[in-house]
Design an enzyme around this catalytic site. Structure first.
Site, PDB file in Angstrom:
ATOM      1  N   CYS A   1       0.749  -1.036  -0.027  1.00 49.08           N
ATOM      2  CA  CYS A   1      -0.328  -0.434  -0.070  1.00 49.08           C
ATOM      3  C   CYS A   1       1.273   1.275   0.093  1.00 49.08           C
ATOM      4  O   CYS A   1       0.485   2.089  -0.636  1.00 49.08           O
ATOM      5  CB  CYS A   1      -0.958  -0.231   1.595  1.00 49.08           C
ATOM      6  SG  CYS A   1      -0.421  -0.077   2.821  1.00 49.08           S
ATOM      7  N   ASN A   2       2.488   1.235   0.375  1.00 46.71           N
ATOM      8  CA  ASN A   2       3.142   1.870   0.556  1.00 46.71           C
ATOM      9  C   ASN A   2       4.095   2.029  -0.203  1.00 46.71           C
ATOM     10  O   ASN A   2       4.155   3.097  -0.761  1.00 46.71           O
ATOM     11  CB  ASN A   2       4.097   2.672   1.819  1.00 46.71           C
ATOM     12  CG  ASN A   2       2.695   2.837   3.624  1.00 46.71           C
ATOM     13  OD1 ASN A   2       1.530   3.663   2.568  1.00 46.71           O
ATOM     14  ND2 ASN A   2       2.921   2.283   3.866  1.00 46.71           N
ATOM     15  N   ARG A   3       4.318   1.237  -1.243  1.00 44.44           N
ATOM     16  CA  ARG A   3       5.245   1.271  -2.427  1.00 44.44           C
ATOM     17  C   ARG A   3       5.196   0.897  -3.845  1.00 44.44           C
ATOM     18  O   ARG A   3       4.327  -0.544  -2.749  1.00 44.44           O
ATOM     19  CB  ARG A   3       6.905   1.173  -1.685  1.00 44.44           C
ATOM     20  CG  ARG A   3       6.796   0.172  -0.999  1.00 44.44           C
ATOM     21  CD  ARG A   3       8.856  -0.034  -0.577  1.00 44.44           C
ATOM     22  NE  ARG A   3       8.768   0.572   0.799  1.00 44.44           N
ATOM     23  CZ  ARG A   3       9.587   1.596   0.863  1.00 44.44           C
ATOM     24  NH1 ARG A   3      10.145   2.185  -0.416  1.00 44.44           N
ATOM     25  NH2 ARG A   3       9.568   2.111   1.610  1.00 44.44           N
TER      26      ARG A   3
ATOM     27  N   ILE B   1      -3.837  -7.090   5.022  1.00 42.07           N
ATOM     28  CA  ILE B   1      -4.108  -5.799   6.327  1.00 42.07           C
ATOM     29  C   ILE B   1      -5.373  -5.463   6.734  1.00 42.07           C
ATOM     30  O   ILE B   1      -5.712  -5.837   7.684  1.00 42.07           O
ATOM     31  CB  ILE B   1      -4.237  -4.221   5.189  1.00 42.07           C
ATOM     32  CG1 ILE B   1      -2.918  -4.060   4.652  1.00 42.07           C
ATOM     33  CG2 ILE B   1      -4.753  -2.711   6.432  1.00 42.07           C
ATOM     34  CD1 ILE B   1      -2.882  -2.374   4.374  1.00 42.07           C
ATOM     35  N   GLY B   2      -6.382  -5.877   5.801  1.00 39.29           N
ATOM     36  CA  GLY B   2      -8.072  -6.255   6.620  1.00 39.29           C
ATOM     37  C   GLY B   2      -7.675  -7.184   8.199  1.00 39.29           C
ATOM     38  O   GLY B   2      -8.127  -7.744   8.708  1.00 39.29           O
TER      39      GLY B   2
END
Length: 416
Positions: free
Chosen positions: A56-58, A195-196
């Site tokens: 999600c970040n990269r 993540i969930g």
């Protein structure tokens, strides 16, 4: 920087939360299907080794290619962004800079939340996928293993990972800090990706809430997670009615377009929505509703509490570990560079040995060939060891030394 193939260089290209917002990162998010297509098509573009990281970040590609733009083109062909958009926020590292960047990423020093070690799991998965397709060379195998070793040591020898270690935990911290009587509230988790799942586990562990409901497009996945925590699962078709009853909605799906918009929100009571998805899965129009508060993971990751500040004190210790392991990797790399020269030298000395043994055999009666061979083998080994020691400590003059040794002993350049 040392090359395994003279026409190739080691590159790291990518973008991250530092310069690319969530929308831009979403354009370059790589699905599993796209990742397979990238790897399978890499060789056609002259890429000899490649691994992919997409979180999600990269989004990042590490590999050996003729040039960095080759990797950029491959990435853009299989995602939804353009080359121009990518280059506007991207970083392109080569050689030693690419190595240093991978160490920072893999050890959590470049994470949005300092000390987040979830990224090393993503690196391992990408490495295994590439290795299965025979897209990992000895350089990258050694490098990735070195990064994994550094990550493990930093986690075990420092406290840089103490406290919150992920966006999912930060989400739970945010909820607990801003929602009163948390244990009595209704919580709806939409999406059961990594993540969930992590968010679900943290919610159960820290909120003591018994009113958590899971919804996923594939109900079987939700059932599996719910069984582990004894939670309630509802059908995807019931999402509107479930949102109407909930106080906190956590969205962590893997959809490429928004799955939650104001049209499906009918409740008038306060509703906190946390969108932990990349690309964004909650439409911005929900903020038009007065009762709704929308928080995206970028906002969560900007939390600078005492825990994160305390972690910063362990950065020098982590960097020292990285330097130690990087030095070991570079020493191995240097050895790989001159190993063919030493091997070729040893082969040449063996040729001299064989010729001299044959001459002595012809001229000397009762010649002990076994004794002479054993003695000359030891001499050859001492000579090659001394040469290897010199090349290992040549202090920037390795190339010149290799050229000199090759000339003196007339070594076959194809074996060097």
């Amino acid at each position: 920087m040392i090359l395994l193939k003279r026409e190739q260089q080691f590159y790291a290209i990518g973008l991250s939360y530092k310069k690319a917002d969530a929308t831009t990162r979403g354009h370059f998010a790589i699905s599993e299907t796209a990742q397979a297509a990238i790897l399978n098509g890499a060789r056609d573009e002259g890429v000899t080794a490649l691994t992919v990281i997409s979180t999600c970040n990269r989004t990042e590609l590490y590999g050996f290619a003729p040039d960095a733009i080759t990797l950029v083109k491959i990435l853009c062909e299989h995602t939804h962004g353009t080359i121009e958009e990518f280059l506007d926020v991207a970083y392109l590292h080569k050689g030693d800079e690419a190595i240093a960047h991978l160490f920072k990423v893999g050890t959590g020093l470049d994470s949005q939340i300092l000390g987040d070690f979830e990224i090393i799991g993503q690196l391992k998965i990408g490495f295994k996928r590439s290795k299965k397709l025979q897209l990992i060379n000895p350089f990258m195998e050694r490098l990735v293993n070195a990064v994994i070793q550094a990550s493990k040591r930093i986690k075990n020898e420092t406290e840089i990972s103490s406290g919150a270690t992920s966006v999912s935990f930060a989400a739970v911290q945010y909820i607990m800090a801003r929602v009163p009587y948390m244990s009595e509230k209704n919580i709806l988790l939409f999406g059961t990706g990594k993540i969930g799942r992590n968010t679900c586990e943290n919610l159960v562990k820290h909120t003591k809430n018994e009113h958590i409901t899971l919804i996923n497009r594939t109900k079987e996945k939700a059932d599996k997670i719910a069984g582990k925590f004894n939670l309630l699962v509802k059908e995807y078709a019931q999402i509107e009615s479930e949102i109407a009853q909930t106080d906190v909605l956590v969205v962590a799906t893997g959809a490429q377009k928004p799955t939650v918009s104001k049209e499906i929100i009918h409740s008038k009571k306060p509703l906190l929505i946390l969108d932990l998805s990349i690309p964004k899965n909650v439409s911005n129009d929900v903020e038009e509703l007065e009762n709704v508060t929308l928080i995206h993971l970028d906002q969560l990751s900007k939390m600078t509490d005492a825990t994160l500040k305390r972690r910063q004190g362990y950065i020098p210790q982590a960097e020292a570990i990285i330097k130690e392991i990087t030095d070991e990797f570079n020493a191995w790399l240097q050895t790989r560079k001159f190993a063919p020269t030493v091997k070729a030298l040893k082969a040449r000395l063996k040729e001299v040995q064989a010729a001299e043994l044959e001459n002595v055999r012809k001229k000397t009666p009762d010649f002990s060939e076994a004794t002479a061979t054993a003695m000359s083998d030891k001499i050859i080994q001492k000579i090659t060891n001394q040469v290897a020691h010199h090349l290992r400590h040549a202090n920037g003059e390795t190339e010149e030394s290799i050229a000199l040794i090759s000339t003196i002993f007339q070594l076959d350049q194809h074996n060097v």
